[in-house]
Write an enzyme that holds these catalytic residues in place. Sequence first.
Site, PDB file in Angstrom:
ATOM      1  N   HIS A 115     -55.371 -49.328  18.055  1.00 28.01           N
ATOM      2  CA  HIS A 115     -55.932 -49.425  17.037  1.00 28.01           C
ATOM      3  C   HIS A 115     -56.897 -50.720  16.816  1.00 28.01           C
ATOM      4  O   HIS A 115     -57.941 -50.770  16.625  1.00 28.01           O
ATOM      5  CB  HIS A 115     -55.051 -49.373  15.466  1.00 28.01           C
ATOM      6  CG  HIS A 115     -54.311 -47.916  15.424  1.00 28.01           C
ATOM      7  ND1 HIS A 115     -52.849 -47.987  15.492  1.00 28.01           N
ATOM      8  CD2 HIS A 115     -54.695 -46.698  15.226  1.00 28.01           C
ATOM      9  CE1 HIS A 115     -52.560 -46.749  15.234  1.00 28.01           C
ATOM     10  NE2 HIS A 115     -53.625 -46.232  14.976  1.00 28.01           N
ATOM     11  N   GLY A 140     -60.899 -43.182  18.865  1.00 28.82           N
ATOM     12  CA  GLY A 140     -60.369 -43.348  20.245  1.00 28.82           C
ATOM     13  C   GLY A 140     -60.555 -42.044  21.031  1.00 28.82           C
ATOM     14  O   GLY A 140     -60.330 -41.192  20.593  1.00 28.82           O
ATOM     15  N   SER A 168     -49.553 -45.089  20.894  1.00 29.66           N
ATOM     16  CA  SER A 168     -49.488 -43.846  19.732  1.00 29.66           C
ATOM     17  C   SER A 168     -48.409 -44.383  18.783  1.00 29.66           C
ATOM     18  O   SER A 168     -47.487 -44.961  19.000  1.00 29.66           O
ATOM     19  CB  SER A 168     -49.270 -42.517  20.309  1.00 29.66           C
ATOM     20  OG  SER A 168     -48.813 -41.824  19.300  1.00 29.66           O
TER      21      SER A 168
HETATM   22  P1  AMP Z   1     -54.370 -42.474  14.132  1.00 29.72           P
HETATM   23  O1  AMP Z   1     -53.892 -43.665  13.363  1.00 29.72           O
HETATM   24  O2  AMP Z   1     -53.530 -41.976  15.230  1.00 29.72           O
HETATM   25  O3  AMP Z   1     -54.993 -41.393  13.471  1.00 29.72           O
HETATM   26  O4  AMP Z   1     -55.674 -43.132  15.044  1.00 29.72           O
HETATM   27  C1  AMP Z   1     -56.618 -43.895  14.664  1.00 29.72           C
HETATM   28  C2  AMP Z   1     -57.741 -44.078  15.787  1.00 29.72           C
HETATM   29  O5  AMP Z   1     -57.294 -44.880  16.501  1.00 29.72           O
HETATM   30  C3  AMP Z   1     -58.165 -42.776  16.093  1.00 29.72           C
HETATM   31  O6  AMP Z   1     -59.651 -42.783  16.474  1.00 29.72           O
HETATM   32  C4  AMP Z   1     -57.450 -42.602  17.452  1.00 29.72           C
HETATM   33  O7  AMP Z   1     -57.943 -41.901  18.394  1.00 29.72           O
HETATM   34  C5  AMP Z   1     -57.287 -44.170  17.921  1.00 29.72           C
HETATM   35  N1  AMP Z   1     -56.204 -44.531  18.596  1.00 29.72           N
HETATM   36  C6  AMP Z   1     -55.055 -44.116  18.463  1.00 29.72           C
HETATM   37  N2  AMP Z   1     -54.132 -44.423  19.730  1.00 29.72           N
HETATM   38  C7  AMP Z   1     -55.086 -44.890  20.728  1.00 29.72           C
HETATM   39  C8  AMP Z   1     -55.424 -45.663  21.938  1.00 29.72           C
HETATM   40  N3  AMP Z   1     -53.874 -45.703  22.437  1.00 29.72           N
HETATM   41  N4  AMP Z   1     -56.288 -45.759  22.611  1.00 29.72           N
HETATM   42  C9  AMP Z   1     -57.303 -45.664  21.953  1.00 29.72           C
HETATM   43  N5  AMP Z   1     -57.580 -45.347  20.752  1.00 29.72           N
HETATM   44  C10 AMP Z   1     -56.500 -44.788  20.077  1.00 29.72           C
END
Ligand code: AMP
Length: 281
Positions: free
Chosen positions: A37, A147, A185
């Site tokens: 993030h 991401g 993640s």
């Molecule tokens: P989330 O909080 O899991 O909904 O993720 C929020 C944003 O962060 C989304 O656009 C995800 O694709 C991005 N994201 C989460 N983990 C990663 C990662 N390891 N690498 C790149 N982007 C990420």
Amino acid sequence: MEIIETVSAMRDWSERERRSGRRIALVPTMGFLHEGHLSLVRDAKKRAGRVVVSIFVNPTQFGPEEDFAAYPRDFERDCRLLEQEQIDIVFHPALGAMYPDGAETYVEVEKLSLSLCGAMRPGHFRGVATAVAKLFNIVRPHVAIFGEKDYQQLQVIRRMVRDLSMEVEIVGHPIVREPDGLAMSSRNAYLTPDERRAAVCLSRSLCMAQRSVHSGETSAQSLLLLVRAELAKERLANLEYVKLCDPESLMDVETIDRSALLALAVRFGKARLIDNRILTR
Ligand code: AMP
């Protein structure tokens, strides 16, 4: 850094910034932030003078049997991390601000939402698209960063923005990985130490497939067999799907012409992990 919780205050802030001619970047998240993030946040800072990070665990993208209630949350820690990144606004709306009583309007990106994760999680991308459309309407960013780890989500958002003529630039950010290759993640927090060690098989199998393509393999069937065999070596890994598809349409391909998306979802106990890689010849 300011924390904004209401739609009206968020709108007022954006309106002021836009009037002053400043460019606004939005990074939508569900919180429990990690380096992945934060890498998106740093990218956002390079692209705009003002950065908004939203933190909202969006119930409409979770199925009835999924982990909405258990999804990890730590708002105070998230705020400390974002403070260090010197962003401008944390937008942290309450459930009722995002979904007022009687809300019954959804955004559905039809075909792109059906394959890969969409086949396993009916309604998931409808929830994602609806929440992101709302965030765009409230925050009114010039640019939004997503991401590539959630590759299908990125494609769904791009298509929504194009189809509905939304005035926002969508930027995809490369996957950020742990030193051993595991894609970062929030859900990695669910892994036991044994599962954490085993989970490196996702990125390892993607790398093996790329090496195989570089050595001349172009058959999707052979590549999928290779990945399945690699994952099958891990007792704790339960494969949900592995697919080789066109990076734009997300339709299955039988051979790799120039490039193809290799995407997979694997369960380890309570955790459902996804990863992907664009294979190139
Ligand atoms: P989330 O909080 O899991 O909904 O993720 C929020 C944003 O962060 C989304 O656009 C995800 O694709 C991005 N994201 C989460 N983990 C990663 C990662 N390891 N690498 C790149 N982007 C990420």
